[in-house]
Scaffold this motif. Structure first.
Motif: not given
Length: 506
Positions: A272-274, A285-297, A407-415
């Protein structure tokens, strides 16, 4: 490639415009919200949140300005039903956008980039949002309300400069609010718990005191009775009401990104953006690409729980709040307009209720109440709009460009914070150009433009999710209705802008 093979490889591709999603498992809600169990109390205090931010946005535009102004001028017949249909269609649209966020942990503007190559979907999502919301109409209207609350006088033409500078001051105050707390979205939730709760409760009490039973019955009937607007009404007169009843029609995707920051579903895997005061080493850290879930019960079971929380937020908080938020001001304005014979205008709507209460000799307490509530309504909207303008750009750039992240060093707050300052300057310039309600009417019609496009992209996204998260067939029917309904209002608006003639007159 099937889900199983992609899951084995650790990725799951949706579309071609962005990298494939990572694959993991849905968390237990108790784990995310740090509670041994989630009973009613824990749901209220820990789970519910983004819908309150949405209400903070919605109550100040359609509910306090556009809807009551149209009702005071045209009456409830037809206008109220347009409002109800808009609220219900937006609720279903919100749920389908939330479906994507919960299942992938990606904010919608990035998700739209998967539909069209070269991030065109993301660019479109950002541009449409900025066309609508950079106008600063809420800040300008809040400045007018604050002027009256401080001076006790209704602002005239000679006071416009003062009210606009007050609006600039309020923009600066929003910047300060975002500095507070570990998580910006949580700060906004807490602020809106107080503001929105106070607004809705006081609106109900004041309307009971001021308006007679007949005005209540007219409002309730006008809201639920199917009817066309009054004969001779041009569609352009109420298109903005349709767009901003509840929230922002096709642009509602802007606020669903808060469910990522809240940690709903796979959003808990995305960061999330802190706030500025949070220590970078303590924030995921904010992940630039999402994650989905496996099809399990287990994941199917957990998906049902997460989706039920989303439905609860929409049906138990958002829809009732939006209906109360439009019904109470509508009853007040229609009653005062009938009693005084003076309908509200786009120029005086921000302070109309207070002005009429004073003219009719109501208690000074009610006069000052109307001023304070009018200010809080518009200021709560300003808070959310300003933060979303900043957040939407940050999410789009951070999630789309590896160079930008380096450029932001992985910290979105810098922008985030420098850009918010720049944006505040731009909005401050714009609000000196037009009266508040005119600016909001433009924003509402740009929202209707988004409804012509974004639900179509959304249909593609939700059809490609893991099977437990995919939408039923009737969701596509409703999304098609969203396109047709809000698209109708936009086509009337743009035709009038081009030809100066109404496309449809009822």
């Amino acid at each position: 490639m099937g889900m199983e093979r992609e899951a084995d490889a650790g990725t799951y591709q949706i579309g071609t415009g962005r990298p494939p999603l990572a694959v993991g498992d849905l968390p237990e809600p108790e784990e995310v919200f740090d509670a041994p169990r989630l009973g009613p109390k824990q749901v209220v205090t820990r789970v519910i949140g983004p819908s309150l931010i949405a209400l903070g946005l919605s109550i100040g535009s359609g509910e306090w300005l556009l809807g009551p102004q149209a009702i005071g001028e045209l009456g409830w017949t037809g206008v109220g039903f347009v409002i109800l249909v808009s609220i219900l269609l937006q609720e279903f649209y919100n749920v389908e956008i939330g479906r994507y966020v919960l299942a992938t942990g990606e904010v919608p503007s990035l998700g739209f980039g998967r539909v069209i190559p070269f991030y065109i979907g993301t660019i479109l999502a950002v541009v449409l949002f900025y066309l609508a919301f950079i106008t600063g109409g809420w800040a300008s209207a809040a400045g007018a309300s604050l002027f009256t609350a401080v001076t006790g006088d209704i602002p005239g033409d000679e006071d416009l400069t003062t009210t606009r500078w007050l609006a600039v001051l309020l923009i600066a105050l929003v910047f300060v609010i975002t500095l507070l707390g570990r998580k910006i979205s949580r700060t906004l939730e807490l602020v809106n718990w107080v503001i929105v709760g106070s607004i809705l409760i006081s609106l109900v009490i004041a309307t009971i005191i001021i308006a007679p039973l007949s005005a209540w019955l007219d409002g309730l009937e006008g809201l639920v009775r199917p009817a066309l607007p009054p004969e001779g009404t041009q569609a352009t007169q109420i298109g903005a009401v349709a767009g901003f009843a509840a929230m922002a029609s096709g642009l509602n995707y802007i606020f669903l990104g808060y469910y990522r920051d809240k940690g709903y579903g796979m959003g808990s895997r995305s960061g999330y953006i802190p706030g500025l005061l949070a220590r970078a080493e303590d924030v995921p850290a904010v992940d630039p690409v999402g994650t989905t879930f496996r099809e399990t019960d287990d994941n199917s079971r957990l998906w049902s729980r997460w989706f039920n929380y989303l439905q609860l937020e929409m049906w138990i908080v958002f829809v009732p709040g939006a209906i109360i938020g439009i019904l109470m001001p509508g009853i007040l304005v229609s009653y005062l307009a009938e009693r005084t014979g003076e309908a509200p205008t786009v120029e005086n709507m921000p302070t109309y209720v207070a002005e009429q209460l004073q003219a009719e000799g109501f208690s000074d307490i009610l006069f000052w109440w109307a001023l304070i509530v009018g200010f809080l309504v518009l200021f709560s909207t300003q808070i959310v709009v300003f933060e979303l303008l900043t957040r939407n750009m940050v999410d789009a750039l951070y999630g789309s460009s590896a160079s930008f992240r380096r450029l932001l060093g992985g910290d979105p707050r810098r922008f985030y914070y420098p850009f918010m300052i720049l944006l505040g300057v731009v909005i401050s310039i714009i609000i000196f150009q037009a009266v508040p309600v005119r600016l909001v009417q433009w924003a509402a019609n740009m929202s209707n433009l988004a409804a012509l496009v974004m639900p179509l992209l959304l249909m593609f996204l939700i059809s490609k999710l893991p099977r437990p998260a995919r939408a039923p067939w009737w969701s596509y029917v409703i999304l098609s209705l969203v396109v047709l309904y809000f698209g109708f209002w936009f086509l009337n608006f743009i035709t009038f802008q081009i030809t100066d003639e109404a496309l449809v007159t009822f």
